[in-house]
Structure formats: C-alpha cells, structure tokens
Design a protein around this motif. Structure first.
Motif, PDB file in Angstrom:
ATOM      1  N   TYR A 233       0.807  -1.214   0.000  1.00 32.26           N
ATOM      2  CA  TYR A 233       0.000   0.000   0.000  1.00 32.26           C
ATOM      3  C   TYR A 233       0.844   1.269   0.000  1.00 32.26           C
ATOM      4  O   TYR A 233       1.935   1.306   0.565  1.00 32.26           O
ATOM      5  N   GLY A 234       0.274   2.274  -0.638  1.00 28.60           N
ATOM      6  CA  GLY A 234       0.877   3.585  -0.555  1.00 28.60           C
ATOM      7  C   GLY A 234       0.539   4.233   0.771  1.00 28.60           C
ATOM      8  O   GLY A 234      -0.492   3.927   1.386  1.00 28.60           O
TER       9      GLY A 234
ATOM     10  N   ARG B 219       4.802   5.549  -2.563  1.00 28.44           N
ATOM     11  CA  ARG B 219       4.133   4.406  -3.173  1.00 28.44           C
ATOM     12  C   ARG B 219       4.641   3.101  -2.614  1.00 28.44           C
ATOM     13  O   ARG B 219       5.621   3.068  -1.855  1.00 28.44           O
ATOM     14  N   TRP B 220       4.028   2.021  -3.030  1.00 28.40           N
ATOM     15  CA  TRP B 220       4.441   0.691  -2.571  1.00 28.40           C
ATOM     16  C   TRP B 220       5.899   0.418  -2.939  1.00 28.40           C
ATOM     17  O   TRP B 220       6.611  -0.292  -2.221  1.00 28.40           O
TER      18      TRP B 220
ATOM     19  N   SER C 196      -3.264   4.362   1.601  1.00 24.08           N
ATOM     20  CA  SER C 196      -4.041   4.437   0.375  1.00 24.08           C
ATOM     21  C   SER C 196      -4.876   3.181   0.154  1.00 24.08           C
ATOM     22  O   SER C 196      -4.680   2.154   0.798  1.00 24.08           O
TER      23      SER C 196
ATOM     24  N   SER D 275      -0.650   2.791  -5.124  1.00 25.01           N
ATOM     25  CA  SER D 275      -0.282   4.147  -5.513  1.00 25.01           C
ATOM     26  C   SER D 275      -0.439   5.092  -4.327  1.00 25.01           C
ATOM     27  O   SER D 275      -1.036   4.740  -3.306  1.00 25.01           O
ATOM     28  N   ALA D 276       0.077   6.298  -4.470  1.00 24.92           N
ATOM     29  CA  ALA D 276      -0.013   7.278  -3.387  1.00 24.92           C
ATOM     30  C   ALA D 276       0.118   8.668  -3.989  1.00 24.92           C
ATOM     31  O   ALA D 276       1.226   9.073  -4.368  1.00 24.92           O
TER      32      ALA D 276
END
Length: 122
Positions: free
Chosen positions: A31-32, A51-52, A97, A101-102
């Motif tokens: 996870y972001g 981001r991851w 997130s 993505s983030a």
C-alpha cells in the motif's frame, strides 16, 4: 487497520523533527502511504506520499526540507522534517491508500491515523 502517528512536539524554527506512523495489519508493503497536515483554521493539506515501490512525492512547500520513507519490515512510514518554519505548525496525519499508488488526493486514502501535533516556535 490502525495507524498510530508519533514524534510530534515543540521545536524552534530551523530545527528538525522525525514523525513515525506505525501500521497494523498485513501486507503493509503493498500500500501507498502519505502524510497530510492541518494548520489552525486551515484545511487539511497534502505533505508527502510514498508508493508501494518507495517512489516518493512531495508538496512544493516541503521539497528539499522533508523526506518520506518507509520500513516494510517494521510496518512504519517516517517523515523527516528539517528546516522547520512557523508555517509548518499543525497536526500531522498519516494515511494509507486504497492501493499501491499514493498521490495527493484525500479520496485515495481510506485509513487515517489520529494525528500528531507539531508546533514550531520562533
């Protein structure tokens, strides 16, 4: 999922603080994560995200001063804040997130920590 932010406090302008956010749950690495902040009387705003795959992004007002990082072995995301100014005062929130993505949008995040207070004095 629970997010526990820590590391806030009182610091003089020009000083540094390191915030940490510990996340419960499995597959943290997928996870972001992000940090947002809310100054008194202002809306919550994006600060930094990771981001991851550890790709980071920053709000323009923190570029070159703040660094976001993650430690997947410890399920933590950190925010190193240097050259703090009075304008950096506020409550800092970490968020997870919905996916790997983030970005900078609130809607990307569905879990939020309780916030940690950062106060910068002159």
């Amino acid at each position: 999922v629970q997010l526990q932010a820590s590391g806030g406090g009182l610091v003089q302008a020009g000083g540094s603080l390191r915030l940490s956010c510990a996340a419960s749950g499995r597959v943290f690495s997928a996870y972001g994560m992000a940090w947002f902040r809310q100054a008194p009387g202002k809306e919550r705003e994006f600060v930094a995200a990771i981001r991851w795959d550890s790709t980071a992004s920053y709000a323009d007002f923190v570029k070159g001063r703040f660094t976001i990082s993650r430690d997947n072995a410890k399920n933590t995301v950190n925010l190193q804040m240097n050259s703090l100014s009075l304008e950096d005062t506020g409550v800092y929130y970490c968020a997870r997130s919905r996916a790997g993505s983030a970005g900078s949008l609130f809607s990307e995040y569905n879990y939020w920590g309780q916030g940690t207070q950062v106060t910068v004095s002159s």
